[in-house]
Scaffold this motif. Structure first.
Motif, PDB file in Angstrom:
ATOM      1  N   UNK A 186       0.865  -1.180   0.000  1.00  0.00           N
ATOM      2  CA  UNK A 186       0.000   0.000   0.000  1.00  0.00           C
ATOM      3  C   UNK A 186       0.896   1.223   0.000  1.00  0.00           C
ATOM      4  N   UNK A 187       0.652   2.144  -0.938  1.00  0.00           N
ATOM      5  CA  UNK A 187       1.381   3.413  -0.972  1.00  0.00           C
ATOM      6  C   UNK A 187       0.547   4.446  -0.236  1.00  0.00           C
ATOM      7  N   UNK A 188       1.168   5.128   0.727  1.00  0.00           N
ATOM      8  CA  UNK A 188       0.442   6.141   1.493  1.00  0.00           C
ATOM      9  C   UNK A 188       1.174   7.477   1.411  1.00  0.00           C
ATOM     10  N   UNK A 189       0.393   8.540   1.413  1.00  0.00           N
ATOM     11  CA  UNK A 189       0.965   9.892   1.382  1.00  0.00           C
ATOM     12  C   UNK A 189       0.330  10.784   2.439  1.00  0.00           C
ATOM     13  N   UNK A 190      -0.575  10.176   3.252  1.00  0.00           N
ATOM     14  CA  UNK A 190      -1.232  10.873   4.347  1.00  0.00           C
ATOM     15  C   UNK A 190      -1.368   9.905   5.520  1.00  0.00           C
ATOM     16  N   UNK A 191      -1.322  10.441   6.726  1.00  0.00           N
ATOM     17  CA  UNK A 191      -1.460   9.594   7.914  1.00  0.00           C
ATOM     18  C   UNK A 191      -2.761   8.811   7.916  1.00  0.00           C
ATOM     19  N   UNK A 192      -3.850   9.459   7.514  1.00  0.00           N
ATOM     20  CA  UNK A 192      -5.160   8.805   7.573  1.00  0.00           C
ATOM     21  C   UNK A 192      -5.278   7.622   6.620  1.00  0.00           C
ATOM     22  N   UNK A 193      -4.404   7.561   5.617  1.00  0.00           N
ATOM     23  CA  UNK A 193      -4.454   6.436   4.684  1.00  0.00           C
ATOM     24  C   UNK A 193      -4.029   5.126   5.331  1.00  0.00           C
ATOM     25  N   UNK A 194      -3.376   5.215   6.486  1.00  0.00           N
ATOM     26  CA  UNK A 194      -3.012   4.007   7.226  1.00  0.00           C
ATOM     27  C   UNK A 194      -4.249   3.270   7.730  1.00  0.00           C
ATOM     28  N   UNK A 195      -5.366   3.980   7.858  1.00  0.00           N
ATOM     29  CA  UNK A 195      -6.598   3.351   8.355  1.00  0.00           C
ATOM     30  C   UNK A 195      -7.166   2.324   7.384  1.00  0.00           C
ATOM     31  N   UNK A 196      -6.680   2.320   6.147  1.00  0.00           N
ATOM     32  CA  UNK A 196      -7.158   1.369   5.148  1.00  0.00           C
ATOM     33  C   UNK A 196      -6.391   0.045   5.203  1.00  0.00           C
ATOM     34  N   UNK A 197      -5.421  -0.047   6.122  1.00  0.00           N
ATOM     35  CA  UNK A 197      -4.578  -1.248   6.225  1.00  0.00           C
ATOM     36  C   UNK A 197      -4.992  -2.060   7.449  1.00  0.00           C
ATOM     37  N   UNK A 198      -5.009  -3.385   7.318  1.00  0.00           N
ATOM     38  CA  UNK A 198      -5.503  -4.240   8.388  1.00  0.00           C
ATOM     39  C   UNK A 198      -4.495  -4.426   9.535  1.00  0.00           C
ATOM     40  N   UNK A 199      -3.208  -4.421   9.251  1.00  0.00           N
ATOM     41  CA  UNK A 199      -2.162  -4.606  10.256  1.00  0.00           C
ATOM     42  C   UNK A 199      -2.317  -5.952  11.001  1.00  0.00           C
ATOM     43  N   UNK A 200      -2.582  -7.007  10.237  1.00  0.00           N
ATOM     44  CA  UNK A 200      -2.721  -8.334  10.836  1.00  0.00           C
ATOM     45  C   UNK A 200      -1.569  -9.264  10.449  1.00  0.00           C
ATOM     46  N   UNK A 201      -0.478  -8.663   9.947  1.00  0.00           N
ATOM     47  CA  UNK A 201       0.698  -9.443   9.572  1.00  0.00           C
ATOM     48  C   UNK A 201       1.942  -8.561   9.706  1.00  0.00           C
ATOM     49  N   UNK A 202       3.108  -9.160   9.508  1.00  0.00           N
ATOM     50  CA  UNK A 202       4.340  -8.385   9.663  1.00  0.00           C
ATOM     51  C   UNK A 202       4.447  -7.335   8.559  1.00  0.00           C
ATOM     52  N   UNK A 203       5.035  -6.197   8.921  1.00  0.00           N
ATOM     53  CA  UNK A 203       5.033  -5.000   8.078  1.00  0.00           C
ATOM     54  C   UNK A 203       6.460  -4.572   7.728  1.00  0.00           C
ATOM     55  N   UNK A 204       6.660  -4.159   6.472  1.00  0.00           N
ATOM     56  CA  UNK A 204       7.902  -3.508   6.042  1.00  0.00           C
ATOM     57  C   UNK A 204       7.575  -2.080   5.636  1.00  0.00           C
ATOM     58  N   UNK A 205       8.319  -1.123   6.162  1.00  0.00           N
ATOM     59  CA  UNK A 205       8.116   0.290   5.854  1.00  0.00           C
ATOM     60  C   UNK A 205       9.274   0.803   5.003  1.00  0.00           C
ATOM     61  N   UNK A 206       8.925   1.521   3.950  1.00  0.00           N
ATOM     62  CA  UNK A 206       9.947   2.086   3.065  1.00  0.00           C
ATOM     63  C   UNK A 206       9.459   3.440   2.572  1.00  0.00           C
TER      64      UNK A 206
END
Length: 282
Positions: free
Chosen positions: A139-159
């Protein structure tokens, strides 16, 4: 009136490398060469390169020789494969920092991470980098609120896009850590030149009555500099060339700050300084 130019203003290592590689290649092969997309986000430089028989094209079918120069932002993985399938040789001017990001994405994808990339999904660098993962795994995000569209039920890589605002990337990282207890890996992909330019821009803005930010309107890093400066100094102006300067901006100003994006050549910065110095301001 005092004019101060940020020490790191102008071309970064990756841009210098791309331009030099393109010019050297045109000279070596003594033929017209194409870049797939503008080699950098500066229309004045792209125009100059045309005089050296280096022309941007938008698609593979427009490539006129058996060689093509890859822009500093890189290209999508599938586009690269199509070029090779057509037996077109690649002259790779991709910024080494972008190349590193591509490898990080490939590794994270193969190791089963869901990838969050911080950047502009329409920017060629982001499109290039994220293409090394399956479209269902990022998922490409450019705003903090766009994180709300992600489930966060698995391991995450941030770049991050290499030209991202450092403070914004940190805010995204902090928010992700609040949202999940799963494993998180963070890649530090904002290049050192970007960080330095942003720090200098912030400092110079705090000491100046006017800030001039020089660079292409389609340049992501230049727009980030503009935003950083404007948060501190409301009298911030983004221009591409000296022709856009207006004398009335400088009336009553004692300290003028100038910074420039990573795709802005020294000769444009010098013309901007010269034009300001030529103004008849009491």
């Amino acid at each position: 009136m005092k004019i101060t130019v940020a020490p790191s203003a102008g071309f970064c290592f990756g841009v210098k490398r791309a331009i030099n590689l393109a010019i050297d290649s045109a000279s070596k092969f003594d033929t017209e060469l194409n870049t797939l997309g503008p080699i950098i986000h500066n229309p004045q430089v792209v125009s100059q390169l045309k005089e050296k028989k280096i022309f941007p094209v938008d698609t593979i079918d427009e490539i006129k020789s058996d060689k093509v120069i890859i822009r500093s932002h890189g290209i999508k993985a599938d586009i690269e494969n199509k070029i090779l399938q057509k037996n077109i040789a690649i002259i790779d001017a991709t910024c080494p920092f972008v190349k590193r990001s591509q490898e990080y994405i490939r590794k994270a994808f193969l190791e089963g991470y869901f990838i969050i990339m911080v950047g502009d999904d329409k920017h060629p660098e982001v499109q290039s980098v994220i293409s090394f993962a399956d479209s269902s795994r990022y998922k490409v995000v450019n705003k903090l609120e766009e994180l709300n569209k992600i489930k966060f039920d698995e391991k995450i890589a941030l770049i991050s896009q290499t030209t991202q605002d450092t403070n914004f990337y940190l805010s995204i990282i902090c928010e992700v850590f609040k949202k999940t207890s799963k494993e998180i890996i963070v890649f530090n992909t904002i290049c050192d030149a970007t960080k330095l330019k942003q720090e200098e821009a912030a400092f110079l803005s705090s000491k100046s009555d006017i800030m001039i930010v020089v660079g292409g309107y389609n340049s992501a890093n230049t727009n980030k500099l503009k935003n950083i400066c404007r948060k501190i100094q409301n009298n911030t102006y983004h221009i591409e060339t000296e022709e856009e300067l207006k004398q009335e901006w400088f009336i009553g100003a004692e300290n003028i700050g100038i910074t420039a994006g990573a795709s802005t050549p020294d000769w444009i910065i010098e013309k901007v300084v010269g034009k300001i110095q030529s103004f008849d301001i009491l």
